[in-house]
Design a protein around this motif. Structure first.
Motif, PDB file in Angstrom:
ATOM      1  N   ARG A 198       0.813  -1.208   0.000  1.00 27.18           N
ATOM      2  CA  ARG A 198       0.000   0.000   0.000  1.00 27.18           C
ATOM      3  C   ARG A 198       0.853   1.267   0.000  1.00 27.18           C
ATOM      4  NH1 ARG A 198      -2.923  -3.845   2.869  1.00 27.18           N
ATOM      5  NH2 ARG A 198      -5.196  -3.796   2.632  1.00 27.18           N
ATOM      6  N   ASP A 199       2.046   1.162   0.567  1.00 31.48           N
ATOM      7  CA  ASP A 199       2.938   2.321   0.639  1.00 31.48           C
ATOM      8  C   ASP A 199       3.860   2.435  -0.567  1.00 31.48           C
ATOM      9  OD1 ASP A 199       4.450   0.113   1.140  1.00 31.48           O
ATOM     10  OD2 ASP A 199       5.317   0.832   3.024  1.00 31.48           O
ATOM     11  N   GLY A 200       3.661   1.568  -1.565  1.00 29.82           N
ATOM     12  CA  GLY A 200       4.470   1.636  -2.774  1.00 29.82           C
ATOM     13  C   GLY A 200       5.703   0.759  -2.765  1.00 29.82           C
ATOM     14  N   GLY A 216      -9.716  -5.847  -1.473  1.00 27.21           N
ATOM     15  CA  GLY A 216     -10.812  -5.901  -2.433  1.00 27.21           C
ATOM     16  C   GLY A 216     -11.997  -5.043  -2.077  1.00 27.21           C
ATOM     17  N   ARG A 217     -11.917  -4.375  -0.920  1.00 28.88           N
ATOM     18  CA  ARG A 217     -13.045  -3.545  -0.476  1.00 28.88           C
ATOM     19  C   ARG A 217     -12.615  -2.103  -0.227  1.00 28.88           C
ATOM     20  NH1 ARG A 217     -12.810  -7.979   2.635  1.00 28.88           N
ATOM     21  NH2 ARG A 217     -12.142  -6.768   4.452  1.00 28.88           N
ATOM     22  N   GLU A 218     -11.473  -1.722  -0.753  1.00 32.39           N
ATOM     23  CA  GLU A 218     -10.948  -0.389  -0.484  1.00 32.39           C
ATOM     24  C   GLU A 218     -10.241   0.166  -1.712  1.00 32.39           C
ATOM     25  OE1 GLU A 218      -8.228  -0.971   2.723  1.00 32.39           O
ATOM     26  OE2 GLU A 218      -6.864  -2.201   1.540  1.00 32.39           O
ATOM     27  N   ALA A 219     -10.088   1.475  -1.731  1.00 28.62           N
ATOM     28  CA  ALA A 219      -9.387   2.125  -2.842  1.00 28.62           C
ATOM     29  C   ALA A 219      -7.899   1.771  -2.810  1.00 28.62           C
ATOM     30  CB  ALA A 219      -9.575   3.635  -2.752  1.00 28.62           C
ATOM     31  N   PHE A 220      -7.265   1.915  -3.956  1.00 24.40           N
ATOM     32  CA  PHE A 220      -5.829   1.670  -4.071  1.00 24.40           C
ATOM     33  C   PHE A 220      -5.097   2.997  -3.850  1.00 24.40           C
ATOM     34  CE2 PHE A 220      -7.961  -1.664  -6.315  1.00 24.40           C
ATOM     35  CZ  PHE A 220      -7.178  -2.798  -6.140  1.00 24.40           C
ATOM     36  N   PRO A 221      -4.195   3.081  -2.863  1.00 31.18           N
ATOM     37  CA  PRO A 221      -3.509   4.347  -2.576  1.00 31.18           C
ATOM     38  C   PRO A 221      -2.692   4.846  -3.762  1.00 31.18           C
ATOM     39  CG  PRO A 221      -3.211   2.776  -0.778  1.00 31.18           C
ATOM     40  CD  PRO A 221      -3.829   2.014  -1.913  1.00 31.18           C
ATOM     41  N   ALA A 255       1.325   4.484  -8.214  1.00 32.09           N
ATOM     42  CA  ALA A 255       2.536   5.078  -8.788  1.00 32.09           C
ATOM     43  C   ALA A 255       3.636   4.027  -8.923  1.00 32.09           C
ATOM     44  CB  ALA A 255       3.011   6.245  -7.925  1.00 32.09           C
ATOM     45  N   ALA A 256       3.779   3.188  -7.905  1.00 32.48           N
ATOM     46  CA  ALA A 256       4.781   2.123  -7.959  1.00 32.48           C
ATOM     47  C   ALA A 256       4.419   1.110  -9.040  1.00 32.48           C
ATOM     48  CB  ALA A 256       4.890   1.442  -6.601  1.00 32.48           C
ATOM     49  N   LEU A 257       3.132   0.780  -9.151  1.00 34.02           N
ATOM     50  CA  LEU A 257       2.682  -0.146 -10.193  1.00 34.02           C
ATOM     51  C   LEU A 257       3.021   0.387 -11.577  1.00 34.02           C
ATOM     52  CD1 LEU A 257       1.050  -2.585 -11.247  1.00 34.02           C
ATOM     53  CD2 LEU A 257      -1.008  -1.158 -11.033  1.00 34.02           C
ATOM     54  N   LEU A 258       2.796   1.670 -11.811  1.00 37.22           N
ATOM     55  CA  LEU A 258       3.087   2.257 -13.120  1.00 37.22           C
ATOM     56  C   LEU A 258       4.564   2.161 -13.460  1.00 37.22           C
ATOM     57  CD1 LEU A 258       0.768   5.404 -12.963  1.00 37.22           C
ATOM     58  CD2 LEU A 258       0.468   3.399 -14.423  1.00 37.22           C
ATOM     59  N   VAL A 259       5.420   2.296 -12.457  1.00 34.95           N
ATOM     60  CA  VAL A 259       6.866   2.149 -12.683  1.00 34.95           C
ATOM     61  C   VAL A 259       7.183   0.724 -13.138  1.00 34.95           C
ATOM     62  CG1 VAL A 259       9.127   2.116 -11.569  1.00 34.95           C
ATOM     63  CG2 VAL A 259       7.534   3.971 -11.080  1.00 34.95           C
ATOM     64  N   VAL A 260       6.595  -0.258 -12.448  1.00 37.28           N
ATOM     65  CA  VAL A 260       6.826  -1.660 -12.820  1.00 37.28           C
ATOM     66  C   VAL A 260       6.293  -1.942 -14.222  1.00 37.28           C
ATOM     67  CG1 VAL A 260       6.287  -4.059 -12.254  1.00 37.28           C
ATOM     68  CG2 VAL A 260       6.785  -2.433 -10.418  1.00 37.28           C
ATOM     69  N   PHE A 267     -12.611  -0.760  -7.563  1.00 37.48           N
ATOM     70  CA  PHE A 267     -11.849   0.413  -7.120  1.00 37.48           C
ATOM     71  C   PHE A 267     -10.561   0.609  -7.916  1.00 37.48           C
ATOM     72  CE2 PHE A 267     -14.227  -1.030  -3.371  1.00 37.48           C
ATOM     73  CZ  PHE A 267     -14.918   0.130  -3.068  1.00 37.48           C
ATOM     74  N   PHE A 268     -10.214  -0.368  -8.745  1.00 37.98           N
ATOM     75  CA  PHE A 268      -8.944  -0.266  -9.465  1.00 37.98           C
ATOM     76  C   PHE A 268      -9.045   0.739 -10.616  1.00 37.98           C
ATOM     77  CE2 PHE A 268      -5.716  -1.619 -12.546  1.00 37.98           C
ATOM     78  CZ  PHE A 268      -4.604  -1.553 -11.732  1.00 37.98           C
ATOM     79  N   PRO A 269      -8.066   1.647 -10.762  1.00 43.31           N
ATOM     80  CA  PRO A 269      -8.147   2.726 -11.767  1.00 43.31           C
ATOM     81  C   PRO A 269      -7.656   2.311 -13.152  1.00 43.31           C
ATOM     82  CG  PRO A 269      -6.189   3.032 -10.429  1.00 43.31           C
ATOM     83  CD  PRO A 269      -6.895   1.821  -9.871  1.00 43.31           C
ATOM     84  N   TRP A 270      -8.438   1.504 -13.829  1.00 45.45           N
ATOM     85  CA  TRP A 270      -8.034   1.026 -15.153  1.00 45.45           C
ATOM     86  C   TRP A 270      -7.821   2.174 -16.146  1.00 45.45           C
ATOM     87  CZ3 TRP A 270      -5.956  -3.415 -16.073  1.00 45.45           C
ATOM     88  CH2 TRP A 270      -6.310  -4.542 -15.333  1.00 45.45           C
TER      89      TRP A 270
END
Length: 291
Positions: A125-127, A166-171, A176-181, A213-216
């Motif tokens: 969650r913290d990247g 699965g029941r909460e927004a993605f920080p 940002a870390a996902l986009l780097v990967v 909640f995932f920002p596709w």
């Protein structure tokens, strides 16, 4: 007495060689922070399989990481080594949410024998980004799944798990870390834009991750996945077949209601009923034209 003396020296010498050999085998796995597993380089594995037909078991503590052993060769055949070859590279990225309570819990899940599940990356969650498998290794994250005509997604994909119940927004830090990967993977392996998909896309009857909640759209805006253009939405023509459109995009429609729900969870978001409305069909039609 002299013979016994020499025998003892030889025994000690061979014990030393044995212990040295054991140490060199175990050194293929290094420990990083928090017992992080760093597998041996994949080119070393490939060369070892081709030349020596064996690979030592990779392990850390009591945790089995992965073992190739003797694979891909056939007894009784003459063995020679070609010098021109490539190792298989990933062509899809599958995004999951963990449905667990913490990053450490997920890491532990991937390190115990009985779970039979793994992923290449886990992002906290913290990247914090944790790589758990080499990109070229076949992870066990997709399970029973299908996308288009592909029925073994594990063999051609990289799995990324996001620490989320699965029941909460993605920080923001996590995305940002996902986009780097994703940027790194797309650059390194030439993964097509349309091949960044979710677990629910490939297993609609079993899975719902990543959640609504995932920002596709945010990912698609960066070139990771396909999204529709709201300004171009029109009523689908009478000749439009939504079932065929879902198939063309990649969905398995053998369970049509599940496929529709998976599609709407991703693109419609605020309505995940198993029926396609006129508005839903306009989105589907816009996406269909991009394939």
């Amino acid at each position: 007495m002299l013979a016994r003396k020499y025998f003892c020296w030889y025994a000690l010498f061979y014990c030393f060689l044995f212990l040295t050999g054991c140490k060199s085998k175990s050194s293929v796995v290094k420990k990083g922070p928090a017992e992080q597993v760093i597998p041996v380089k994949i080119d070393t594995i490939i060369k070892t399989v081709i030349v020596h037909d064996t690979v030592p078991k990779l392990s850390i503590g009591e945790h089995k990481v992965w073992t190739l052993g003797k694979m891909g060769s056939h007894a009784g055949m003459r063995q020679e080594t070609a010098i021109h070859y490539d190792i298989r590279k990933p062509n899809y990225v599958i995004i999951h949410h963990t449905a667990q309570n913490s990053l450490d819990q997920t890491i532990r899940t991937f390190q115990v024998e009985h779970t039979k599940v793994s992923s290449h990356y886990v992002i906290g969650r913290d990247g914090v980004i944790v790589q758990m498998l080499n990109d070229y290794v076949r992870g066990w994250h997709a399970g029973l799944s299908k996308w288009g005509t592909i029925t073994d997604l594990n063999s051609i994909s990289i799995g990324i798990e996001l620490d989320n119940n699965g029941r909460e927004a993605f920080p923001d830090e996590q995305i940002a870390a996902l986009l780097v990967v994703l940027d790194t993977l797309k650059t390194n392996y030439g993964i097509p834009t349309a091949n960044f998909i979710g677990h629910a896309d490939i297993a609609p009857a079993r899975k719902n991750d990543p959640s609504v909640f995932f920002p596709w759209k945010k990912l698609a805006d960066r070139g990771f996945g396909i999204w529709y253009n709201p300004a171009e939405l029109v009523t689908a023509p009478d000749t439009f077949n939504p079932i065929d459109a879902l198939k063309i995009i990649g969905y398995d429609t053998s369970n049509l209601k599940a496929a529709i729900i998976a599609f709407k969870r991703k693109f419609v978001i605020n309505d995940v009923s198993p029926e396609l409305t006129v508005y839903d069909k306009s989105i589907l039609y816009n996406l269909y034209l991009k394939y």
